[in-house]
Design a protein around this motif. Structure first.
Motif, mmCIF file in Angstrom:
data_model
loop_
_atom_site.group_PDB
_atom_site.id
_atom_site.type_symbol
_atom_site.label_atom_id
_atom_site.label_comp_id
_atom_site.label_asym_id
_atom_site.label_seq_id
_atom_site.Cartn_x
_atom_site.Cartn_y
_atom_site.Cartn_z
ATOM 1 N N SER A 124 29.535 16.607 45.532
ATOM 2 C CA SER A 124 28.087 16.515 45.372
ATOM 3 C C SER A 124 27.389 17.519 46.285
ATOM 4 N N SER A 125 26.315 18.119 45.791
ATOM 5 C CA SER A 125 25.534 19.054 46.594
ATOM 6 C C SER A 125 24.117 19.106 46.039
ATOM 7 N N ASN A 126 23.262 19.875 46.700
ATOM 8 C CA ASN A 126 21.870 19.970 46.271
ATOM 9 C C ASN A 126 21.662 20.960 45.131
ATOM 10 N N GLN A 127 22.642 21.818 44.889
ATOM 11 C CA GLN A 127 22.519 22.791 43.819
ATOM 12 C C GLN A 127 23.864 22.969 43.136
ATOM 13 N N LEU A 128 23.809 23.582 41.971
ATOM 14 C CA LEU A 128 25.023 23.773 41.184
ATOM 15 C C LEU A 128 25.787 24.990 41.705
ATOM 16 N N VAL A 129 27.033 24.771 42.095
ATOM 17 C CA VAL A 129 27.904 25.830 42.606
ATOM 18 C C VAL A 129 29.243 25.723 41.872
ATOM 19 N N VAL A 130 29.681 26.830 41.295
ATOM 20 C CA VAL A 130 30.937 26.842 40.540
ATOM 21 C C VAL A 130 31.867 27.886 41.150
ATOM 22 N N THR A 131 33.052 27.445 41.547
ATOM 23 C CA THR A 131 34.067 28.346 42.100
ATOM 24 C C THR A 131 35.299 28.299 41.214
ATOM 25 N N VAL A 132 35.772 29.466 40.824
ATOM 26 C CA VAL A 132 36.972 29.555 39.996
ATOM 27 C C VAL A 132 38.002 30.406 40.718
ATOM 28 N N THR A 133 39.234 29.951 40.716
ATOM 29 C CA THR A 133 40.366 30.731 41.215
ATOM 30 C C THR A 133 41.308 30.979 40.057
ATOM 31 N N VAL A 134 41.667 32.245 39.871
ATOM 32 C CA VAL A 134 42.545 32.605 38.760
ATOM 33 C C VAL A 134 43.870 33.134 39.300
ATOM 34 N N PHE A 135 44.906 32.954 38.501
ATOM 35 C CA PHE A 135 46.250 33.420 38.833
ATOM 36 C C PHE A 135 46.741 34.281 37.673
ATOM 37 N N GLY A 136 47.318 35.408 38.025
ATOM 38 C CA GLY A 136 47.879 36.287 37.007
ATOM 39 C C GLY A 136 49.213 36.829 37.453
ATOM 40 N N GLN A 137 49.842 37.601 36.602
ATOM 41 C CA GLN A 137 51.119 38.206 36.958
ATOM 42 C C GLN A 137 51.120 39.680 36.588
ATOM 43 N N VAL A 138 51.860 40.458 37.371
ATOM 44 C CA VAL A 138 51.930 41.888 37.124
ATOM 45 C C VAL A 138 53.308 42.390 37.525
ATOM 46 N N ASP A 139 53.817 43.341 36.774
ATOM 47 C CA ASP A 139 55.051 44.009 37.159
ATOM 48 C C ASP A 139 54.816 44.718 38.484
ATOM 49 N N GLN A 140 55.761 44.584 39.409
ATOM 50 C CA GLN A 140 55.552 45.125 40.746
ATOM 51 C C GLN A 140 55.335 46.638 40.744
ATOM 52 N N ASN A 141 55.781 47.325 39.720
ATOM 53 C CA ASN A 141 55.599 48.770 39.641
ATOM 54 C C ASN A 141 54.352 49.176 38.862
ATOM 55 N N LYS A 142 53.601 48.186 38.361
ATOM 56 C CA LYS A 142 52.428 48.498 37.544
ATOM 57 C C LYS A 142 51.134 47.913 38.106
ATOM 58 N N LYS A 143 51.171 47.432 39.349
ATOM 59 C CA LYS A 143 49.935 46.916 39.925
ATOM 60 C C LYS A 143 48.974 48.070 40.195
ATOM 61 N N ARG A 144 47.685 47.789 40.012
ATOM 62 C CA ARG A 144 46.649 48.805 40.122
ATOM 63 C C ARG A 144 45.855 48.579 41.406
ATOM 64 N N LEU A 145 46.060 49.417 42.396
ATOM 65 C CA LEU A 145 45.457 49.238 43.708
ATOM 66 C C LEU A 145 44.381 50.284 43.976
ATOM 67 N N ARG A 146 43.431 49.935 44.841
ATOM 68 C CA ARG A 146 42.398 50.893 45.245
ATOM 69 C C ARG A 146 42.968 52.022 46.101
ATOM 70 N N SER A 147 44.131 51.810 46.653
ATOM 71 C CA SER A 147 44.674 52.713 47.666
ATOM 72 C C SER A 147 45.582 53.806 47.120
ATOM 73 N N VAL A 148 45.656 53.986 45.795
ATOM 74 C CA VAL A 148 46.631 54.934 45.248
ATOM 75 C C VAL A 148 45.988 56.169 44.614
ATOM 76 N N ALA A 149 44.696 56.388 44.863
ATOM 77 C CA ALA A 149 44.058 57.609 44.367
ATOM 78 C C ALA A 149 44.605 58.811 45.134
ATOM 79 N N LYS A 150 44.750 59.946 44.426
ATOM 80 C CA LYS A 150 45.303 61.151 45.043
ATOM 81 C C LYS A 150 44.412 62.354 44.753
ATOM 82 N N PRO A 151 44.378 63.329 45.687
ATOM 83 C CA PRO A 151 43.627 64.566 45.422
ATOM 84 C C PRO A 151 44.070 65.198 44.116
ATOM 85 N N GLY A 152 43.114 65.664 43.343
ATOM 86 C CA GLY A 152 43.407 66.243 42.038
ATOM 87 C C GLY A 152 43.277 65.265 40.894
#
Length: 325
Positions: A124-152
């Motif tokens: 119970s609360s004073n306003q409507l709040v909705v939180t969703v947590t999702v679970f997915g799966q990915v091949d370890q060699n196909k995950k898409r990360l912010r840290s893999v951009a390269k010059p060019g």
């Protein structure tokens, strides 16, 4: 709120994934992950009158939208969706029937991706709040990360940008009937999981979803990958029905409003050609908007507009602040 009857009303009759050992009904869910895949987890919270309004959204719309935001995060990780958990806080003015309508909105979207609801909580609360947590799966060699951009690399985006923000503007003006496309893009955005499936054969893609505005997402990639980028204003895709907008307003919608739930990313120039071919066959618009530069030890995003190059700082949505603040 009658929690017992609410749970009874939303409990699935069966689970789509055999990996669900135990779902709703105990103190916790039990799943048996696929050991050849990595588990991806994302969560998001939406608060009434900050992230949504029941003045122009149905309860079903609220459920759909909060799950869509989470699925957009899974798409940005290159992940296939599996399960979701829902926590709802509401006042006594919200009935069980209305809470079930929120869940029905989520179920409509979840069913299209064969997702299982495996748990959650209500308070119970004073306003409507909705939180969703999702679970997915990915091949370890196909995950898409912010840290893999390269010059060019080429920088690209999917779809058109600014549509959700424009739809929100129309809603504020009370224009609920016209421009239904833009209003739908704000209320019921479609996460770009189709891009994940279409680009599964590409080894390296750096991705971020455009939830907080293009400028913010590009700067996150630049910081994570320790690179700089140059974006061309003229190449940012704009829906034809938005080109009439004034310069500053259009710039704000395209660069900082966010909530488009499109994807922005980088990949090699050759891979982008293949991605565009694959996506064209799948009906997904992919536009090249710039390139990744050599790192100069100060990750920076630049934008070239009308022949003038300037720094593009993060200007997107700041969590904790209401739109328009």
């Amino acid at each position: 709120m009658d929690e017992f009857n609410f749970i009874k009303a939303i409990k699935p009759k069966y689970y789509k994934h055999s990996s669900v050992v135990k779902g709703i009904g105990d103190d916790g869910a039990i799943i048996q992950p696929n050991y050849s895949q990595q588990l991806v987890i994302a969560t998001d919270t939406m608060v009434e009158n900050i992230h949504f309004s029941l003045e122009y959204m149905s309860f079903e719309d609220v459920g759909y939208r909060v799950l869509a935001a989470n699925l957009s995060d899974l798409a940005a990780m290159g992940s296939q969706p599996l399960y979701y958990i829902v926590n709802i806080s509401s006042s006594n003015q919200v009935s069980n029937q209305e809470l079930v309508r929120i869940m029905n909105g989520m179920k409509e979207l979840a069913d299209s991706y064969k997702m299982d609801l495996i748990g959650g909580d209500t308070t119970s609360s004073n306003q409507l709040v909705v939180t969703v947590t999702v679970f997915g799966q990915v091949d370890q060699n196909k995950k898409r990360l912010r840290s893999v951009a390269k010059p060019g690399d080429s920088v690209f985006v999917t779809g058109y940008l600014g549509e959700s923000g424009y739809g929100f503007k129309l809603l504020q003006l009370g224009d609920y009937q016209h421009h239904n496309h833009f209003i739908k893009q704000h209320i019921r955005p479609r996460p770009r999981l189709d891009f994940v499936n279409t680009t599964a054969t590409i080894d390296r893609i750096c991705l971020n979803d455009v939830s907080d505005g293009l400028s913010s997402e590009l700067n996150e990639i630049a910081d994570a990958s320790n690179v700089s980028m140059l974006i061309n204003w003229e190449d940012i895709p704009v829906h034809p029905d938005m080109t009439y907008l004034e310069g500053f307003e259009l710039e704000k919608l395209l660069l900082s409003t966010g909530e488009d739930f499109q994807l922005v990313g980088t990949c090699s120039q050759n891979d982008l050609k293949q991605i565009q071919i694959n996506c064209q066959h799948a009906g997904i618009k992919v536009s090249k908007i710039g390139k990744v530069l050599d790192n100069n030890h100060d990750p920076t995003v630049y934008i070239n507009k009308n022949g003038t190059k300037s720094r593009l700082d993060s200007q997107g949505y700041q969590h904790g602040k209401c739109k328009g603040d």
